[in-house]
Structure formats: structure tokens, C-alpha cells
Design an enzyme around this catalytic site. Sequence first.
Site, PDB file in Angstrom:
ATOM      1  N   ARG A 121       0.719  -1.284   0.089  1.00  0.00           N
ATOM      2  CA  ARG A 121       0.144  -0.047  -0.175  1.00  0.00           C
ATOM      3  C   ARG A 121       0.704   1.389   0.133  1.00  0.00           C
ATOM      4  O   ARG A 121       0.275   2.501  -0.259  1.00  0.00           O
ATOM      5  CB  ARG A 121      -0.756  -0.047   1.251  1.00  0.00           C
ATOM      6  CG  ARG A 121      -2.028  -0.976   1.014  1.00  0.00           C
ATOM      7  CD  ARG A 121      -2.698  -1.146   2.453  1.00  0.00           C
ATOM      8  NE  ARG A 121      -2.118  -2.345   3.288  1.00  0.00           N
ATOM      9  CZ  ARG A 121      -2.337  -2.610   4.442  1.00  0.00           C
ATOM     10  NH1 ARG A 121      -3.507  -2.325   4.920  1.00  0.00           N
ATOM     11  NH2 ARG A 121      -1.679  -3.478   5.282  1.00  0.00           N
ATOM     12  N   ASN A 141      40.084  25.262  -7.928  1.00  0.00           N
ATOM     13  CA  ASN A 141      40.503  24.024  -7.810  1.00  0.00           C
ATOM     14  C   ASN A 141      40.325  23.022  -8.766  1.00  0.00           C
ATOM     15  O   ASN A 141      40.873  21.884  -8.437  1.00  0.00           O
ATOM     16  CB  ASN A 141      39.730  23.721  -6.342  1.00  0.00           C
ATOM     17  CG  ASN A 141      38.197  23.370  -6.916  1.00  0.00           C
ATOM     18  OD1 ASN A 141      37.775  24.119  -7.523  1.00  0.00           O
ATOM     19  ND2 ASN A 141      37.604  22.720  -5.835  1.00  0.00           N
TER      20      ASN A 141
HETATM   21  C1  UD1 Z   1      -2.108  -5.799  11.343  1.00  0.00           C
HETATM   22  C2  UD1 Z   1      -3.250  -6.690  12.314  1.00  0.00           C
HETATM   23  C3  UD1 Z   1      -4.337  -5.769  12.563  1.00  0.00           C
HETATM   24  C4  UD1 Z   1      -4.198  -4.485  13.280  1.00  0.00           C
HETATM   25  C5  UD1 Z   1      -3.051  -3.668  12.635  1.00  0.00           C
HETATM   26  C6  UD1 Z   1      -2.397  -2.660  13.407  1.00  0.00           C
HETATM   27  C7  UD1 Z   1      -3.039  -8.843  11.424  1.00  0.00           C
HETATM   28  C8  UD1 Z   1      -3.504 -10.182  10.958  1.00  0.00           C
HETATM   29  N1  UD1 Z   1      -3.606  -7.775  11.558  1.00  0.00           N
HETATM   30  O1  UD1 Z   1      -2.883  -5.234  10.324  1.00  0.00           O
HETATM   31  O2  UD1 Z   1      -5.321  -6.361  13.308  1.00  0.00           O
HETATM   32  O3  UD1 Z   1      -5.280  -3.659  13.724  1.00  0.00           O
HETATM   33  O4  UD1 Z   1      -1.860  -4.663  12.227  1.00  0.00           O
HETATM   34  O5  UD1 Z   1      -1.509  -1.930  12.651  1.00  0.00           O
HETATM   35  O6  UD1 Z   1      -2.102  -9.066  12.320  1.00  0.00           O
HETATM   36  N2  UD1 Z   1       4.375  -8.872   8.307  1.00  0.00           N
HETATM   37  C9  UD1 Z   1       5.291  -9.890   8.243  1.00  0.00           C
HETATM   38  N3  UD1 Z   1       4.908 -11.012   7.851  1.00  0.00           N
HETATM   39  C10 UD1 Z   1       3.704 -11.226   7.048  1.00  0.00           C
HETATM   40  C11 UD1 Z   1       2.770 -10.478   7.328  1.00  0.00           C
HETATM   41  C12 UD1 Z   1       3.199  -9.010   7.882  1.00  0.00           C
HETATM   42  O7  UD1 Z   1       6.570  -9.594   8.794  1.00  0.00           O
HETATM   43  O8  UD1 Z   1       3.533 -12.295   6.455  1.00  0.00           O
HETATM   44  C13 UD1 Z   1       4.627  -7.557   9.179  1.00  0.00           C
HETATM   45  C14 UD1 Z   1       4.697  -6.315   8.196  1.00  0.00           C
HETATM   46  O9  UD1 Z   1       5.937  -6.046   7.675  1.00  0.00           O
HETATM   47  C15 UD1 Z   1       4.075  -5.293   9.143  1.00  0.00           C
HETATM   48  C16 UD1 Z   1       3.195  -5.955  10.304  1.00  0.00           C
HETATM   49  O10 UD1 Z   1       3.637  -7.502  10.247  1.00  0.00           O
HETATM   50  O11 UD1 Z   1       5.325  -4.574   9.777  1.00  0.00           O
HETATM   51  C17 UD1 Z   1       1.909  -5.922  10.148  1.00  0.00           C
HETATM   52  O12 UD1 Z   1       1.354  -6.399   8.958  1.00  0.00           O
HETATM   53  P1  UD1 Z   1       0.323  -5.526   8.009  1.00  0.00           P
HETATM   54  O13 UD1 Z   1       0.214  -6.072   6.761  1.00  0.00           O
HETATM   55  O14 UD1 Z   1       0.701  -3.886   7.925  1.00  0.00           O
HETATM   56  O15 UD1 Z   1      -0.955  -5.664   8.961  1.00  0.00           O
HETATM   57  P2  UD1 Z   1      -2.383  -4.547   8.793  1.00  0.00           P
HETATM   58  O16 UD1 Z   1      -3.066  -5.064   7.655  1.00  0.00           O
HETATM   59  O17 UD1 Z   1      -1.794  -3.130   9.297  1.00  0.00           O
HETATM   60 CA    CA Z   2       0.047  -2.245   9.406  1.00  0.00          CA
END
Ligand code: UD1
Ligand code: CA
Length: 456
Positions: free
Chosen positions: A16, A386
Site C-alpha cells: 500500500r 581548484n
Molecule cells: C495488522 C493486524 C490488525 C491491526 C493492525 C495494526 C493482523 C492480521 N492484522 O494489520 O489487526 O489492527 O496490524 O496496525 O495481524 N508482516 C510480516 N510478515 C507477514 C505479514 C506481515 O512480517 O507475513 C509484518 C509487516 O511487515 C508489518 C506487520 O507485520 O510490519 C503488520 O502487517 P500489516 O500487513 O501492516 O498488517 P495490517 O493489515 O496493518
Molecule cells: Ca500495518
Amino acid sequence: MTNTYAIVLAAGQGTRMKSDLYKVLHPVCGKSMVAHVIDNIIDLGTDRIVTIVGHGAEKVEQTLGEKSEYALQEEQLGTAHAVQQAEKLIGSLSGTTIVVCGDTPLIRPETMKSLIEHHNAIGAKATILTAVADDPTGYGRIIRGENGQVLRNVEQKDASAEEQKVSEINTGTYCFDNEALFATLKKVKNDNAQGEYYLPDVIGILQAEKELVSAYITDDFSETLGVNDRVVLSEAERVMRSRIAEKHMRNGVTIISPENTYISADAEIGRDTVLQPGTMIEGKTIIGENCVIGPNSQLVDSSIEDRTTIHSSVVLASAIGADTSVGPFAHIRPESSLGNSVRIGNFVEVKKSTLGEGSKVSHLSYIGDAEIGSRVNVGCGTITVNYDGMNKYVTTIEDEAFIGCNSNLIAPVNVGKGAYVAAGSTISKNVPENSLAIARSRQENKEGYVTKLKLK
Ligand code: UD1
Ligand code: CA
């Protein structure tokens, strides 16, 4: 905090963000989001920190260095799957584990500490840090039972219309009993809208197993911002900026207009220094006491000693002494070093040069690859020549020399101690100490010439 471990999730691509830069490496106030998270955890003081890396693993590891251990998540199958990768490193330990997302740079160590204390005090197996959001769109929602007990978390994409109305959100920070965490992760399934293994499902599973799960509500939603796109990134920047400004003001720095002043997370500023509007202090910049910076100055990775003024100027990777004045409208380029009581005036460019104590370049000059001693006066319009189109050469000007206006000093060249260069000279040979060099054509006056011309 003993028997406490931290896992930071940083393997996602960050689709995103629509960026070539991996999400957690996007800077907020000049420091990558994941570095903010890790530094806050270091302040908190856990026994171990494991960062889960995947997309851009090498770059993330480079950024964080020795501050963390790393576990590789080869495929990004969801946040639960991400946490599972830490099992090899900390899975067998007993204690409490805090999990933080690498995209929540604003969460404070005090808040993490309160979360852990609450979790340990009630003896929960899992505690989720929640907040009430004005606009909960995009976040997981906290579903509570009739008595207010936490039942589970539901992701936005899986939530019913009714569930989407819930304004209490999952901040993405959690606390777990470490052994219960790794035992429960194995039970998480991916039968949901995104086909991912969701970490917050651990809450629902433990709850169904009649284990104690809890929620800790923080009253500051801004602290829990999860940066998924550039709009929220700018919001995080705004919150962090005002936080940093407040810290410096509380330490005795005057900031005339905090909304119009940009200070990096790593900058240090001494007391009674005044920051005028339009000032950007970037990177690891260190400013002494009683300085006046701005208006409209940009300082990057530089050090400025006490009582120095930098007015409407740019200073890059350079060191500036005490009681010195730069600007208005000067450009100090990298690897320059200005001593104490130096004066650099308007429209002066200094590059990779040294100026000793009390030396002055007051107007319209270019000083590049020069070593200038103490108490030297460089007249208006002087240029160190220079560059011959292929190589750069050094100009040295020894103590107390005086360079007349509009001189060219063709490097390599040396102007000796106490020597004078006459205005308008083009100096291509060394000038011995205490001598006067004149290198310009002699003036000839043709008396009455104009009168005669006009009579014609
Ligand atoms: C996540 C939470 C959501 C919460 C929100 C808060 C889940 C399923 N959802 O959603 O409930 O409200 O954060 O900000 O957990 N990442 C990995 N490996 C993966 C997937 C993600 O390391 O396979 C890491 C991403 O790099 C990121 C973090 O986990 O730093 C969160 O992932 P992201 O995809 O941003 O989750 P959200 O959709 O924001
Ligand atoms: Ca997030």
C-alpha cells in the site's frame, strides 16, 4: 525487564506504500520506522529482540545492525506465520514476549511497559494493546463478550457490517506468555478473506481454550498509528515532529514555531539555543548552547558549537566551531571544518575546506579544497580555482594572510603567512610569507580622452 523478549514484525513488502523502498524502512523524522520501534524496545530493556525479516531482509539488517537478532520469513504468509519464525531462537524460553509491528513507530516504551506490567499482574496468557479510533477503518476490531471480556479480534476484511462499527481496534502490539504463544501459533488457520495466518487469532484460540486473555486500552490513539500508506506516514511524521520538538523545548531549547521546524529523531541541541522558523535539522546533527539557527536553515549530519549563528544557510556533513557566524545565504558543503569566531557571509560556498580561528570570508566567494589558517581575510569575490577539468587541487592560505577582492587563486598554490594578494590578482605561483603579490595588468590613464571623443 527480566525474562522478557521482543519480536518485531518487519517482513512485509508494504504494497500500500506503492514504493521501491520496503515499508518499515520509510523514515519518520529521518529515522526508519523499524529503527524507531527497535530503539524504543531497547529503552524498554528486554532480554532478547528478534526481528522477523523477509522483503528487503538485507537492507533491514543493515539498518538495525547488532541491535537485534534476525529470523527470516521466506514467504509472507501472515503475522502469525511471521512470529513463528522466531521459534528457533526463543521458542523454548519461559517468560513474557511482546510483539510489535515494524510499522508502528510511535509506540512509546512507557506504553509497552504498562502493557507488560498489566499482563504479568493478572497472569494472562495473552494481552492485546487496543485503542479507540475515531476512524477504525483498516484495523482489526476487538470483539468483546457480554461482560466486557475480550473474545477475539476480527480483521477489517473479515468483519460483518455490525463488527465494522466497533471502534476499539487492535494496535498490533501484544504481550504473550512465551510458551503459550508458540504452542498456540501451531493451531492458527488461514481460512479467512486474505488466506493468511493472523496473529490476533491466537487471542480467540486461547479464549476458546478458557485461558485468560485480556486487553489493555491506551488512551492515546496517535501512538498506535500503523503506517500502511503515505497518508498515514505523513500523519506519523506530524505526531513525531511535535513530540521531538516538545522534548527539546522541555530541555531548554526555544523553538519559535514548532509547526515550521523539522528536527530529526537523532539530533541533539543545547540549552538556550533558538530555532527560528523554516529550520530543518537532519540526521545526526549536534548543536551546542546559545546558538541561533535559522530562519530557513538546513543542517545535515553536522556539528555546531556554542554561540554560533546559522542564518538562512545550508550546512552539510561539516563541523562548525563556537562564536562563528554563517550566512545569510551561505552553503557549507561536506567535509568542511570552520574554527571558532569564523565569519562566512552571504553568497559564499565552502567545500571540503578548513578555516582556522577568526578567519573571514564575508561575501560572494568560492572556497573549495582549501586549507585556510587563522585570522585570514578573504576579500569579496575570491575564487579558489581548484579544478582543471580533470583533477582537484588544494589551495593553502597561511595565518594572517590577506586576499584582496576578486582574486583567483589557481591551485595548487600557497599563500604564505602574513602575505597580501592585491585585489583583482590571478595567482598561479606561490606567494612567500609577508610579501605582496600583484598579478594584474597595470592601469593606464589617458587624460582628456573622453572630452576629445565627445567633441568629435
Ligand atoms: C495488522 C493486524 C490488525 C491491526 C493492525 C495494526 C493482523 C492480521 N492484522 O494489520 O489487526 O489492527 O496490524 O496496525 O495481524 N508482516 C510480516 N510478515 C507477514 C505479514 C506481515 O512480517 O507475513 C509484518 C509487516 O511487515 C508489518 C506487520 O507485520 O510490519 C503488520 O502487517 P500489516 O500487513 O501492516 O498488517 P495490517 O493489515 O496493518
Ligand atoms: Ca500495518
